[in-house]
Scaffold this motif. Structure first.
Motif, PDB file in Angstrom:
ATOM      1  N   VAL A  99     -19.370 -51.202 -43.717  1.00 32.05           N
ATOM      2  CA  VAL A  99     -20.644 -50.528 -44.007  1.00 32.05           C
ATOM      3  C   VAL A  99     -21.278 -50.047 -42.712  1.00 32.05           C
ATOM      4  CG1 VAL A  99     -20.954 -52.099 -45.967  1.00 32.05           C
ATOM      5  CG2 VAL A  99     -22.161 -52.565 -43.832  1.00 32.05           C
ATOM      6  N   GLY A 100     -22.169 -49.087 -42.843  1.00 30.38           N
ATOM      7  CA  GLY A 100     -22.881 -48.552 -41.676  1.00 30.38           C
ATOM      8  C   GLY A 100     -23.145 -47.085 -41.867  1.00 30.38           C
ATOM      9  N   GLY A 101     -22.797 -46.289 -40.850  1.00 33.03           N
ATOM     10  CA  GLY A 101     -22.972 -44.849 -40.987  1.00 33.03           C
ATOM     11  C   GLY A 101     -23.445 -44.184 -39.722  1.00 33.03           C
ATOM     12  N   MET A 102     -23.896 -42.963 -39.881  1.00 32.96           N
ATOM     13  CA  MET A 102     -24.429 -42.155 -38.791  1.00 32.96           C
ATOM     14  C   MET A 102     -25.840 -41.745 -39.181  1.00 32.96           C
ATOM     15  SD  MET A 102     -21.950 -38.877 -39.541  1.00 32.96           S
ATOM     16  CE  MET A 102     -21.909 -38.066 -41.142  1.00 32.96           C
ATOM     17  N   PRO A 103     -26.631 -41.220 -38.253  1.00 30.11           N
ATOM     18  CA  PRO A 103     -28.020 -40.886 -38.603  1.00 30.11           C
ATOM     19  C   PRO A 103     -28.154 -39.961 -39.806  1.00 30.11           C
ATOM     20  CG  PRO A 103     -27.731 -40.827 -36.225  1.00 30.11           C
ATOM     21  CD  PRO A 103     -26.366 -41.005 -36.813  1.00 30.11           C
ATOM     22  N   GLN A 104     -27.137 -39.118 -40.053  1.00 31.54           N
ATOM     23  CA  GLN A 104     -27.222 -38.159 -41.155  1.00 31.54           C
ATOM     24  C   GLN A 104     -26.785 -38.747 -42.486  1.00 31.54           C
ATOM     25  OE1 GLN A 104     -25.413 -37.985 -38.325  1.00 31.54           O
ATOM     26  NE2 GLN A 104     -25.046 -35.861 -37.700  1.00 31.54           N
ATOM     27  N   LEU A 105     -26.027 -39.844 -42.475  1.00 34.47           N
ATOM     28  CA  LEU A 105     -25.465 -40.366 -43.727  1.00 34.47           C
ATOM     29  C   LEU A 105     -25.072 -41.832 -43.573  1.00 34.47           C
ATOM     30  CD1 LEU A 105     -24.485 -39.663 -46.626  1.00 34.47           C
ATOM     31  CD2 LEU A 105     -22.252 -39.128 -45.624  1.00 34.47           C
ATOM     32  N   ALA A 106     -25.619 -42.670 -44.442  1.00 33.94           N
ATOM     33  CA  ALA A 106     -25.221 -44.080 -44.500  1.00 33.94           C
ATOM     34  C   ALA A 106     -24.033 -44.205 -45.439  1.00 33.94           C
ATOM     35  CB  ALA A 106     -26.376 -44.944 -44.978  1.00 33.94           C
ATOM     36  N   ALA A 107     -23.047 -45.008 -45.059  1.00 32.52           N
ATOM     37  CA  ALA A 107     -21.820 -45.116 -45.855  1.00 32.52           C
ATOM     38  C   ALA A 107     -21.473 -46.577 -46.093  1.00 32.52           C
ATOM     39  CB  ALA A 107     -20.662 -44.418 -45.143  1.00 32.52           C
ATOM     40  N   THR A 108     -21.209 -46.901 -47.338  1.00 29.55           N
ATOM     41  CA  THR A 108     -20.811 -48.259 -47.720  1.00 29.55           C
ATOM     42  C   THR A 108     -19.493 -48.179 -48.472  1.00 29.55           C
ATOM     43  OG1 THR A 108     -23.062 -49.111 -47.842  1.00 29.55           O
ATOM     44  CG2 THR A 108     -21.402 -50.238 -49.175  1.00 29.55           C
ATOM     45  N   VAL A 109     -18.527 -48.984 -48.043  1.00 38.01           N
ATOM     46  CA  VAL A 109     -17.202 -49.007 -48.669  1.00 38.01           C
ATOM     47  C   VAL A 109     -16.865 -50.444 -49.051  1.00 38.01           C
ATOM     48  CG1 VAL A 109     -14.727 -48.633 -48.311  1.00 38.01           C
ATOM     49  CG2 VAL A 109     -16.377 -46.989 -47.396  1.00 38.01           C
ATOM     50  N   TRP A 110     -16.424 -50.613 -50.277  1.00 36.91           N
ATOM     51  CA  TRP A 110     -15.922 -51.899 -50.761  1.00 36.91           C
ATOM     52  C   TRP A 110     -14.526 -51.711 -51.303  1.00 36.91           C
ATOM     53  CZ3 TRP A 110     -14.476 -52.566 -55.922  1.00 36.91           C
ATOM     54  CH2 TRP A 110     -14.063 -53.860 -56.280  1.00 36.91           C
ATOM     55  N   VAL A 111     -13.654 -52.666 -51.040  1.00 37.25           N
ATOM     56  CA  VAL A 111     -12.326 -52.699 -51.649  1.00 37.25           C
ATOM     57  C   VAL A 111     -12.111 -54.106 -52.203  1.00 37.25           C
ATOM     58  CG1 VAL A 111      -9.834 -52.489 -51.312  1.00 37.25           C
ATOM     59  CG2 VAL A 111     -11.385 -50.951 -50.091  1.00 37.25           C
ATOM     60  N   GLY A 112     -11.706 -54.185 -53.439  1.00 36.29           N
ATOM     61  CA  GLY A 112     -11.461 -55.477 -54.082  1.00 36.29           C
ATOM     62  C   GLY A 112     -10.548 -55.295 -55.276  1.00 36.29           C
ATOM     63  N   GLY A 113     -10.640 -56.240 -56.209  1.00 36.34           N
ATOM     64  CA  GLY A 113      -9.798 -56.187 -57.384  1.00 36.34           C
ATOM     65  C   GLY A 113     -10.398 -55.324 -58.474  1.00 36.34           C
TER      66      GLY A 113
END
Length: 817
Positions: A652-666
């Motif tokens: 998770v995190g991002g840049m000033p223009q766009l926050a990005a959250t990624v999850w990988v699971g079952g």
């Protein structure tokens, strides 16, 4: 039946079934409610003769009564209890737009767009009158010949019949007169007369045109014009893309029988072109006769080619990942006070926050079906979610939460009806961003030191995913500074921060950032906005392990919290709707009935956030996930255990223009996640690759200019009383007789000691397995193990450690208690 009933759920357009080429009002009209007279063998008994005489006399009396229009229909309105129903507010489809104004979908029970009569091209109205009721503008709403014929047939045993005017057809619809009887026919006539007394011909025509069904699920003249010809009936005559007289006649011809029946294939030009063209010729001839088109237009007539079914250019979210957005749209409409009934009624234009560029990037980065995705080739039991939020407004610009829009929502865990949350995932070490926000608020500095050998009050160790205690923090486990512990994602400082300042403050920081719901170990969902410390600290709720992500949260809410950190501590509610408008069917004027709220609330000190962001920048560097073109970014990885490996992995995190959250699971159920090389998956592995691909694609597609985070302001007290680090040992005594003040590293360049700081730390040295980029083994421990190349916790929580004995949460989804 002379006319087919529309498909289930469609309003029936009951009217006279007129054979092509007839006037529609002559003796050859068999009616829409029967295919001709019933043929019976004549009963010659005396009783039968008496019944026939009675029927004839009764029918004659009824006809006399009907024909006394001035005394019955015109005067008393056929019993004063026949009320004039209000004009029907027709159900419409709801148009869903993306942020650029492009149509994403049309939702609703009926594909209808109500248009104001004043804006309808007159040639369309004249064509409909020519096809259905060419004397429409001359009569007063009633077809006396049809009523007499219907009465006679009903009383003499013939087939029930229709032969209704346009006004009568609408009267039947408005009053919901569904039975087939002379009583219904008389009531229909009364209501038609009342309609003509209250409304003018244009108004009645407008109500009728917005009501009629024209096949292929199209209700109303506008939906039909768009569907068959890709045009609007509101385009003024003479302008580009205006409906032509020839196209108007095709549309008008469909009304008679829009769907096939057992006896006739109807007049849909894409289904029965031969009959449709015959009906078109009949309509064109009537238009000429009534003076609605010139002889020249008639002579030059050429049958237009309608679009085939399914060839309309309107986009649809059906079977597309973006379709998952629709349930969030419905949930937000309810929050705006737009009821389910209002939504079903339709007529709404909903402009969403979805940016098609960001949406495409999210889908291509997260979907196993995308050849470009790091998920491509992974088992079908693996699932990813990718969420992009504008940190300056809270708008959800991209939302990938699964390939099936009718399936499980892996981003928001919102039920299909949009009414409740049904699950979440353990965030692991990504939750530490809230622990740090809470600690910074309590004046804790990143220079404070913490003791990694200190046991919990119950005597158990705080695990760092199996890392060698002697190697933790480069051998400084008893006085490890918070900055290093954050970059390496060691667990012990976070446990002790929660213990020192109170775990309720960690939970409150998460709540303030945007995390609203959190699940206990036994699956009970807790609304953090409706509860407080008195609930959170109860037995069976949340312990200090909350500080490093043991308890499940909703990924979308976590993404909202991440956006708050990326946005310098200003919280915005994550949302999918920018605006909602409704068109007044009378005036055509648009009214705003709902709009987004983009005002932010500062929940964390901006200087403290700059301090935190600067540390999180290092994780991007350590994990070798620098963005395209040198764009600054911040990140935090996280993993939560399952059985002997990883069950939830995050970046998770991002840049000033766009926050990005990624999850990988079952997918549906938890599984042990592995990389393609067979090693355990951690947050800095596949999730971080998805994260980088997503943001890089957005930067490239939108040609974003670089933006920097604020310069670091170091905050907090390095000697905070909350810190528990031991005093470091004194430096070794220096030999005063040794002329080499640099030890065994002469001038800091030559000598065996010169390498001691170059190979350790965060990038491939101790506690840093190197992963996919550096070739390290899967032995790194917290934030350095496995495939991560540093920065990931390798497990986030005290996992893989028998002395911890924390409960393992097996199912991906837990029912709400």
């Amino acid at each position: 039946m002379g006319a087919a009933a529309p498909p289930p759920g469609r309003a029936s357009v009951a009217r006279a079934a007129v054979r092509p080429g007839t006037s529609g009002f002559g003796s050859d009209d068999e009616g829409s409610f029967g295919g001709g007279r019933s043929v019976k063998g004549k009963d010659k008994s005396k009783a039968a003769k008496r019944r026939r005489r009675t029927n004839i006399l009764t029918a004659a009396a009824a006809v006399v009564v009907i024909l006394l229009g001035a005394g019955v229909v015109g005067g008393t309105y056929f019993f004063d209890d026949v009320d004039l129903p209000p004009p029907v507010s027709e159900d419409q489809s709801n148009v869903i737009l993306d942020s650029t104004g492009a149509v994403m979908a049309k939702l609703g029970d009926q594909n209808r767009t109500v248009v104001p009569e004043a804006k309808i091209n007159k040639i369309v109205e004249h064509a409909v009158a020519a096809a259905e009721d060419k004397n429409y503008y001359k009569h007063h709403g009633i077809d006396m010949k049809g009523i007499v014929r219907a009465a006679w047939n009903n009383f003499t045993g013939g087939a029930t019949q229709g032969a209704s005017t346009i006004t009568q057809q609408y009267a039947r619809h408005a009053a919901e007169l569904k039975d087939i009887s002379i009583n219904r026919k008389l009531r229909e006539a009364v209501i038609a007369r009342k309609l003509e007394s209250k409304y003018n011909k244009d108004q009645i025509m407008g109500m009728y045109l917005n009501y009629i069904y024209l096949g292929q699920g199209r209700y109303g003249i506008e939906a039909a014009a768009q569907g068959y010809f890709g045009k609007s009936v509101m385009t003024p005559a003479g302008q580009k893309n205006a409906i032509t007289p020839y196209e108007a006649a095709v549309l008008a011809g469909i009304i008679k029988q829009p769907e096939p029946s057992e006896s006739h294939q109807g007049y849909d030009p894409t289904v029965n072109p031969t009959a449709a063209k015959e009906r078109w010729e009949y309509t064109m001839a009537n238009m000429l006769e009534m003076g609605w088109i010139s002889k020249d237009v008639y002579d030059k007539r050429k049958y237009p080619t309608p679009k085939q079914a399914g060839k309309a250019k309107v986009k649809s979210t059906a079977n597309k990942p973006v379709g998952m957005v629709m349930r969030h749209v419905q949930a937000e409409l309810a929050e705006m006070g737009i009821s389910e009934d209002q939504f079903k009624k339709g007529g709404l234009t909903v402009t969403t926050t979805i940016d098609p560029v960001v949406q495409k990037a999210a889908e291509e980065a997260g979907s196993r079906k995308s050849e470009e995705s790091p998920m491509n080739g992974k088992p079908a039991t693996y699932q990813a979610a990718v969420i992009g939020i504008d940190p300056k407004t809270g708008r959800v610009l991209g939302y990938y939460a699964g390939d099936d829009p009718d399936g499980l929502d892996y981003g928001g865990y919102l039920s299909g009806d949009g009414k409740k949350i049904i699950g979440g995932q353990s965030p692991g070490s990504t939750f530490k961003i809230y622990t740090l926000a809470a600690g910074l608020k309590e004046d804790i500095s990143f220079k404070t030191t913490w003791d990694g050998t200190k046991l919990r009050p119950n005597g158990t160790k705080i695990s760092n995913a199996g890392a060698d205690p002697g190697a933790v923090c480069k051998g400084k486990i008893k006085f490890c500074d918070l900055e290093t512990a954050t970059i390496k994602s060691y667990n012990f400082p976070f446990y002790w921060i929660a213990d020192a300042i109170g775990r309720d403050k960690v939970i409150a920081a998460a709540r303030d950032a945007g995390v609203r719901h959190m699940f206990t170990d036994d699956g009970k969902m807790v609304d953090l906005k409706k509860t407080d410390k008195s609930t959170w600290e109860k037995t069976g709720y949340f312990d200090n392990e909350v500080a490093f992500g043991q308890y499940r949260v909703v990924p979308l809410e976590h993404a909202e919290g991440v956006a708050t950190i990326v946005g310098n501590g200003v919280h915005h509610d994550a949302h999918f709707i920018k605006s909602v408008t409704r068109v007044d069917p009378e005036t055509g004027k648009k009214t705003v009935v709902g709009s987004e709220k983009t005002e932010g609330k500062e929940v964390f000190d901006p200087d403290q956030m700059s301090n935190l962001q600067s540390v999180l920048k290092e994780i991007v560097r350590v994990d070798d996930r620098d963005l395209r073109g040198g764009q600054q970014s911040i990140a935090k990885s996280g993993t939560w255990e399952f059985k002997e490996g990883s069950g939830d992995t995050w970046f998770v995190g991002g840049m000033p223009q766009l926050a990005a959250t990624v999850w990988v699971g079952g997918a549906k159920d938890k599984v042990e996640l592995k990389e393609s090389n067979g090693r355990d998956m951690f947050g800095a592995g596949t999730p971080s690759k998805i994260w980088k691909k997503f943001l890089d694609a957005v930067i490239k597609a939108k040609d974003l200019q670089n933006e920097d985070f604020p310069k670091r302001v170091e905050t907090g007290n390095p000697d905070s009383p909350f810190a528990n680090g031991q005093e470091p040992p004194p430096p070794p005594a220096r030999d005063d007789n040794d002329d080499n003040e640099g030890g065994d590293c002469v001038l800091g360049v030559i000598g065996p000691d010169c390498n001691q700081n170059n190979n350790g730390g965060n990038n491939g040295g101790e506690n840093n397995g190197g992963g996919d980029n550096n070739g390290g083994d899967n032995n790194g421990g917290n934030d350095g193990g496995g495939d991560d190349g540093g920065g990931d916790d390798g497990g986030g929580a005290p996992e893989n450690t028998p002395e911890t004995q924390l409960p393992t949460i097996n199912p991906t989804i837990q029912p709400q208690n």
